[in-house]
Design a protein around this motif. Structure first.
Motif, PDB file in Angstrom:
ATOM      1  N   THR A   1       0.829  -1.209   0.000  1.00 33.42           N
ATOM      2  CA  THR A   1       0.000   0.000   0.000  1.00 33.42           C
ATOM      3  C   THR A   1       0.858   1.250   0.000  1.00 33.42           C
ATOM      4  N   TYR A   2       1.853   1.280   0.854  1.00 32.16           N
ATOM      5  CA  TYR A   2       2.713   2.452   0.986  1.00 32.16           C
ATOM      6  C   TYR A   2       3.424   2.781  -0.317  1.00 32.16           C
ATOM      7  N   LEU A   3       4.055   1.771  -0.924  1.00 34.08           N
ATOM      8  CA  LEU A   3       4.836   2.027  -2.117  1.00 34.08           C
ATOM      9  C   LEU A   3       3.950   2.335  -3.319  1.00 34.08           C
ATOM     10  N   ALA A   4       2.826   1.638  -3.449  1.00 35.99           N
ATOM     11  CA  ALA A   4       1.919   1.894  -4.568  1.00 35.99           C
ATOM     12  C   ALA A   4       1.360   3.310  -4.507  1.00 35.99           C
ATOM     13  N   GLU A   5       1.077   3.788  -3.306  1.00 37.53           N
ATOM     14  CA  GLU A   5       0.517   5.129  -3.161  1.00 37.53           C
ATOM     15  C   GLU A   5       1.551   6.217  -3.397  1.00 37.53           C
ATOM     16  N   HIS A   6       2.820   5.858  -3.501  1.00 39.11           N
ATOM     17  CA  HIS A   6       3.878   6.788  -3.872  1.00 39.11           C
ATOM     18  C   HIS A   6       4.268   6.679  -5.350  1.00 39.11           C
TER      19      HIS A   6
ATOM     20  N   GLU B   1       4.937   9.751   5.422  1.00 39.62           N
ATOM     21  CA  GLU B   1       3.655   9.071   5.320  1.00 39.62           C
ATOM     22  C   GLU B   1       3.146   9.092   3.882  1.00 39.62           C
ATOM     23  N   SER B   2       2.326   8.108   3.555  1.00 34.82           N
ATOM     24  CA  SER B   2       1.739   8.024   2.216  1.00 34.82           C
ATOM     25  C   SER B   2       0.933   9.286   1.897  1.00 34.82           C
ATOM     26  N   PRO B   3       1.109   9.867   0.690  1.00 36.60           N
ATOM     27  CA  PRO B   3       0.347  11.080   0.340  1.00 36.60           C
ATOM     28  C   PRO B   3      -1.154  10.818   0.276  1.00 36.60           C
TER      29      PRO B   3
END
Length: 531
Positions: free
Chosen positions: A144-149, A217-219
Motif C-alpha cells: 500500500t505504501y509504495l503503490a501510493e507513492h 507518510e503516504s500522500p
C-alpha cells in the motif's frame, strides 16, 4: 525523505524515488529473511526441538511448526490492517518489522528439546506465531505504501521491487546458512552454529529500522486524514458490505490462493523434495536453488513492468494454469535428473507392504510393524503399495523379488540396496544444470503471479480501507494455502505411500485459482488509487 505522489513525473526513477523503493524493500527483505531462515533449517530443527526416535515424524512436526507461522498471518493482517487504515501506513509497518526482528532473535536463543523438554517446541511455536503475526501486517503495508507513492503508469514496476525481496530474503538465508555450515563441521553446527543465521538478523533489523525512520507518510493517507475521510471501522467496511466483500472473496480464491501454492511449490517444496526424497546433499540443493533464484530475479521486475502495459490479470492467471498443468511432470523429471538410481529402483523393484494395523499418526511414534515399515520407506524416499497382511504370516515387505519379514530397518535397507537403491544421491549422476532449470521454471511461475500482484491488490480496493481489505485475503490465500503446502504435500505423500501423490494439492488449488480468476477477477491496471 521527500514525499512522492501518484502524480509524479513519468521520467525515469529519481534518486529520491529510488531511496523510497530501497527503504521500503529492505525492510521487507529482512522479514522474508527471518521467515526463510527457519525454512532452510527445518531438517535440523526436527532433531533439535522435537522428540527423537522417528525422523519422519520429527521432520513433519518441523514443517507443521513452519506452517504455523503462516496460519496466524490473517490475524496480523486484521490487527495491523486496521491500524494502517486508522493511524497511517508508515508507523504500522515500522511496528511489524520490530516485532519480526525480536521474535527471530528469540528463536536463535532458544534451548533445545534435550535441555528443556516439551517447553522447547512450545516456545518455538510461540515465536513462529509472533513472526507470522508480524508478517501479516508487513506485506499489505509495504504494498500500500509504495503503490501510493508510485506514478500511475509505473505502479506495477515500482511495487514489483517489493516482490523481489521474497527471493532476496530466501537467497540471503541460503547464503548465511551455507557459509555458517561451511565454517564448521555438522556436529558443531547442530550444537550451536545453527543459531548464527538467526542472530545475524540483529544487524539487518537495525538497518531496516533506521531506513524506515526516514520515510514520510503516504500522500494518499495524508489527504484522506486532512479531509476527514478516514474509515471509522476498516474491518466492518471491508468485510461487512457485499460490494467490497465480493472482491475480498474473489482475490482469496484466485490470485491469493494461486500465489500461495505457486510460492510454496517453487520456494519450499522443491527444496524439501530434493533433500528429503531424492537425497541430494543439502548444500548442493541450496546451491542449485540460489542459482535459480538469481536467474529468476529480473523477471519479477519484468512482469511488473509488463503488467503496466498489457494488464495484470492474465499474466497472473497464466502462472496458475502453468503450475496446474506442469507440476507432476516437473517433479518426475526432477527425479530423473537428480537421482536416476532412485528412478530406476522404483521402476525395476516395486515395493509392497503386506501388513495390518497401519495408522497415520503425525506426532506419535510408530505403534505397529506396519507403521514402522512405512515410516522407514517414507524416510528413504521410496514409494510403495499397501496390501493386506497374509493370514498366518507376520507383517512383511516385498522389495523387487526379495521379501523382508517384520520391521527390521537394517534388513529393509539391505533389501533396498540389493535392488539398486542408494542412501544418498550419487553426485556424479546429478545433472545440475537440468535440476537448476526445473527449479528456475517453478520460480518463473512465481515471478509471473507475484511480480504484478502488489499493484493489483492495491488497485482492487478503495483507499480508506485498502490496507485491511487486501491484507486479510492475501494472507489467508498465501499463508494458509501456501504456507502449509510443504507440510500438507509431505503428509499426503507419506499417508499414500507415493512420493508424488501430495503434489495433487497445489495442482488442484492452482486449477481452481485459474478458473475463479479467469471468470471473476477484474483488470485493474488503469484504475485511480487515490480514491
Amino acid at each position: 525523505m521527500a514525499t512522492t505522489t501518484s502524480e509524479n513525473t513519468e521520467a525515469g526513477v529519481t534518486k529520491r524515488q529510488f531511496l523510497l523503493i530501497f527503504a521500503s524493500s529492505f525492510g521487507a527483505l529482512l522479514e522474508w529473511y527471518d521467515f526463510y531462515v527457519y525454512a532452510a533449517l527445518a531438517g535440523v530443527f526436527g532433531s533439535l526441538f522435537f522428540p527423537s526416535g522417528n525422523d519422519t515424524t520429527a521432520f513433519l512436526a518441523s514443517l507443521a511448526t513452519f506452517g504455523a507461522g503462516f496460519l496466524v498471518r490473517p490475524l496480523g493482517a486484521l490487527f495491523f490492517g486496521r491500524l494502517g487504515d486508522r493511524i497511517g501506513r508508515k508507523y504500522t509497518f515500522m511496528a511489524t518489522i520490530v516485532l519480526m526482528g525480536v521474535s527471530t532473535v528469540g528463536v536463535g536463543l532458544l534451548p533445545s528439546y534435550e535441555r528443556i523438554g516439551m517447553a522447547a517446541p512450545i516456545l518455538l511455536v510461540a515465536l513462529r506465531l509472533l513472526q507470522g503475526f508480524a508478517l501479516g501486517g508487513e506485506t499489505g503495508g509495504a504494498a500500500t505504501y509504495l503503490a501510493e507513492h508510485s506514478p500511475p503508469t509505473k505502479r506495477g514496476f515500482y511495487t514489483s521491487s517489493l516482490q523481489t525481496t521474497a527471493t532476496l530474503g530466501l537467497l540471503t538465508s541460503i547464503v548465511v546458512v551455507g557459509v555458517t555450515r561451511g565454517l564448521m563441521d555438522e556436529s558443531n553446527f547442530r550444537a550451536g552454529g545453527w543459531r548464527v543465521p538467526f542472530l545475524v538478523s540483529i544487524v539487518l533489523l537495525a538497518v531496516s529500522v533506521y531506513l524506515r525512520t526516514k520515510l514520510s507518510e503516504s500522500p494518499t493517507f495524508q489527504r484522506m486524514k486532512h479531509a476527514g475521510k478516514l474509515s471509522a471501522s476498516p474491518i466492518g467496511e471491508s468485510f461487512g458490505t457485499w460490494g467490497n466483500l465480493k472482491y475480498v472473496l474473489i482475490m482469496l480464491f484466485s490470485t491469493a490462493s494461486g500465489v500461495g501454492v505457486v510460492f510454496g511449490t517453487g520456494h519450499f517444496y522443491s527444496m524439501y523434495f530434493l533433500q528429503n526424497t531424492l537425497k541430494v546433499a543439502p548444500n548442493t540443493v541450496n546451491l542449485f536453488l540460489a542459482i535459480a533464484l538469481v536467474g529468476v530475479f529480473p523477471f519479477y521486475l519484468l512482469f511488473g513492468w509488463l503488467s503496466d502495459r498489457i494488464g495484470r490479470k492474465w499474466i497472473m492467471m497464466l502462472a496458475c494454469l502453468l503450475l496446474a498443468v506442469t507440476t507432476q511432470p516437473i517433479f518426475r523429471v526432477l527425479t530423473h535428473y537428480a537421482n536416476p538410481k532412485l528412478e530406476a529402483f522404483q521402476r525395476n523393484a516395486p515395493v509392497t507392504v503386506h501388513a495390518s494395523g497401519c495408522n497415520f499418526s503425525l506426532f506419535a511414534a510408530p505403534s505397529s510393524d506396519c507403521d514402522r515399515i512405512r515410516t522407514f520407506l517414507s524416510a528413504a524416499g521410496v514409494s510403495y503399495e499397501q496390501a493386506p497382511q497374509l493370514r498366518g504370516r507376520a507383517a512383511h515387505t516385498t522389495i523387487g523379488r526379495v521379501e523382508v519379514e517384520g520391521a527390521d530397518q537394517a534388513a529393509l535397507e539391505r533389501a533396498l540396496v540389493a535392488n539398486g537403491w542408494s542412501k544418498h544421491a550419487d553426485p556424479a549422476t546429478v545433472n545440475g544444470p537440468m535440476v537448476v532449470l526445473l527449479m528456475w521454471l517453478l520460480l518463473l511461475y512465481l515471478a509471473m503471479v507475484y511480480g504484478p500482484m502488489a499493484a493489483f491488490m492495491v488497485e482492487l480496493f478503495p483507499a480508506r480501507i485498502r490496507y485491511t481489505s487486501l491484507s486479510l485475503p492475501f494472507h489467508l490465500g498465501s499463508g494458509w494455502f501456501g504456507g502449509m503446502l510443504p507440510f500438507v504435500v509431505s503428509a499426503m505423500s507419506v499417508a499414500a505411500g507415493n512420493v508424488y501423490f501430495g503434489l495433487w494439492y497445489p495442482i488442484v488449488i492452482a486449477a481452481i485459482s485459474f478458473v475463479v480468476g479467469a471468470l471473476f477477477v477484474p483488470e485493474t491496471y488503469r484504475r485511480d488509487i487515490t480514491q
